[in-house]
Design an enzyme around this catalytic site. Structure first.
Site, mmCIF file in Angstrom:
data_model
loop_
_atom_site.group_PDB
_atom_site.id
_atom_site.type_symbol
_atom_site.label_atom_id
_atom_site.label_comp_id
_atom_site.label_asym_id
_atom_site.label_seq_id
_atom_site.Cartn_x
_atom_site.Cartn_y
_atom_site.Cartn_z
ATOM 1 C CG MET A 75 -2.158 -7.566 -3.426
ATOM 2 S SD MET A 75 -0.753 -8.140 -4.401
ATOM 3 C CE MET A 75 0.529 -7.030 -3.849
ATOM 4 C CG LEU B 111 -5.692 -4.765 5.323
ATOM 5 C CD1 LEU B 111 -7.164 -4.735 5.717
ATOM 6 C CD2 LEU B 111 -5.534 -4.442 3.843
ATOM 7 C CG HIS C 225 -4.477 -1.134 2.858
ATOM 8 N ND1 HIS C 225 -3.263 -1.508 3.400
ATOM 9 C CD2 HIS C 225 -4.393 -1.398 1.530
ATOM 10 C CE1 HIS C 225 -2.489 -1.994 2.434
ATOM 11 N NE2 HIS C 225 -3.141 -1.927 1.294
ATOM 12 N N GLY D 233 -5.572 3.813 -3.790
ATOM 13 C CA GLY D 233 -4.657 4.837 -3.307
ATOM 14 C C GLY D 233 -3.798 5.403 -4.420
ATOM 15 C CG MET D 234 -4.249 9.264 -6.069
ATOM 16 S SD MET D 234 -4.188 8.936 -7.855
ATOM 17 C CE MET D 234 -3.008 10.199 -8.387
ATOM 18 C CG ASP E 190 0.829 1.648 -8.441
ATOM 19 O OD1 ASP E 190 1.077 2.363 -9.435
ATOM 20 O OD2 ASP E 190 1.053 0.436 -8.408
ATOM 21 C CB SER F 137 4.451 0.906 1.420
ATOM 22 O OG SER F 137 4.673 -0.293 0.698
ATOM 23 C CB SER F 138 2.196 -3.982 2.706
ATOM 24 O OG SER F 138 0.831 -3.632 2.783
ATOM 25 N NE ARG F 139 6.416 -5.173 -2.576
ATOM 26 C CZ ARG F 139 5.349 -5.186 -3.374
ATOM 27 N NH1 ARG F 139 4.560 -4.125 -3.419
ATOM 28 N NH2 ARG F 139 5.073 -6.247 -4.113
#
Length: 282
Positions: A30, A33, A37, A147-148, A150, A185-187
């Site tokens: 999404m 990156l 990623h 990716g693990m 998630d 994480s992007s978040r």
């Protein structure tokens, strides 16, 4: 690197590549990156003749009160990461390109979704599976990299690929972490300065649990209670879940044995973070 924005052109390119016998490594994202990623892209580059990266913020996998509109986006940054990591084709479609009309068909996932994030986010994995069905048909990959971080998503995707006989090999890749252990994480950009200092305790709670399991503890409830109490002690976050399941079936276990996942989700003021460890217990 070539940037492709239409389904028709991307599909034309990948059909020709597959007809010529090329292997295609596909990394669906999404965007926004980061090093996690980049690790997926490098692995795809090592294992395939062609690498395709998709950047698409998929509205189908966001719930009504989730962060679709404010999800971080930076296509210039994404292009640079893609170029630096050997991407051949960057597929960057608009929402209108991917969903020109309202979907008449979606993929319903009936197993592995009633726990963890699936329980908290109804409809999320149907959105993930639907967009991946489209992306797999557009990019025609031989291998797809996930990716693990998630791990539930990986389990769902492996099941859906097997169920529909999709000719792609799913390649899970280990979680990439900051130096202090926080899963990339992007978040993470949503964390306040104080929350960023607390966030590494998520991984530390998992490491503590792993040590207890390796020392002989086999009661799942004892382990998950320890994790919750640790996070509540060392962070101001709210524990959404701290659960232990067989993996990849995501069946409930009372006694810890075989391959298991210990997964957590913690809500801070402006972001919900997830993390997990998987291990095999004899």
């Amino acid at each position: 690197m070539k940037i492709v924005t239409t389904v028709q052109e991307m599909q034309h390119i990948t059909k020709e590549l597959r007809a010529s016998g090329k292997s295609i490594g596909f990394v669906p994202t999404m965007g926004y990156l980061h090093e996690g990623h980049a690790t997926l892209l490098r692995k795809a580059r090592e294992e395939n003749e062609i690498v395709v990266l998709s950047v698409f913020v998929n509205p189908l996998q966001f719930g009504p009160n989730e962060d679709l509109d404010r999800y971080p986006r930076d296509i210039d940054r994404d292009e640079n990461v893609a170029k630096e990591n050997g991407v051949d084709y960057l597929f960057y479609p608009s929402v209108e390109e991917m969903y020109p009309v309202e979907q008449t068909t979606t993929v319903e996932v009936v197993k592995r979704t009633d726990v963890l994030c699936g329980k908290q986010r109804p409809g999320h994995f149907a959105g993930v599976a639907t967009v991946l069905m489209k992306l797999f048909n557009i990019t025609l990959p031989t291998h797809a990299y996930f990716g693990m971080k998630d791990a539930q998503q990986v389990a769902v995707i492996e099941g859906f690929v097997a169920d529909f006989n999709i000719p792609v090999t799913i390649v899970p890749v280990d979680i990439v972490r900051e130096e202090d252990g926080l899963a990339k994480s992007s978040r993470n950009v949503y964390l306040s300065q104080e929350e960023r200092k607390e966030a590494p305790h998520l991984y530390r709670s998992l490491c503590m649990a792993k040590e207890r399991i390796e020392a002989g503890e086999r009661n799942a409830e004892i382990i998950t209670t320890l994790v919750k109490e640790y996070i509540e002690t060392y962070t101001k976050g709210t524990v959404d879940y701290a659960d232990l399941y067989a993996y990849p079936s995501l069946q409930v276990v009372d006694q810890i044995e075989g391959r298991i996942i210990l997964a957590i989700a913690v809500k801070f003021e402006n972001v919900r973070l997830i993390d997990n460890i998987t291990l095999t217990v004899k």
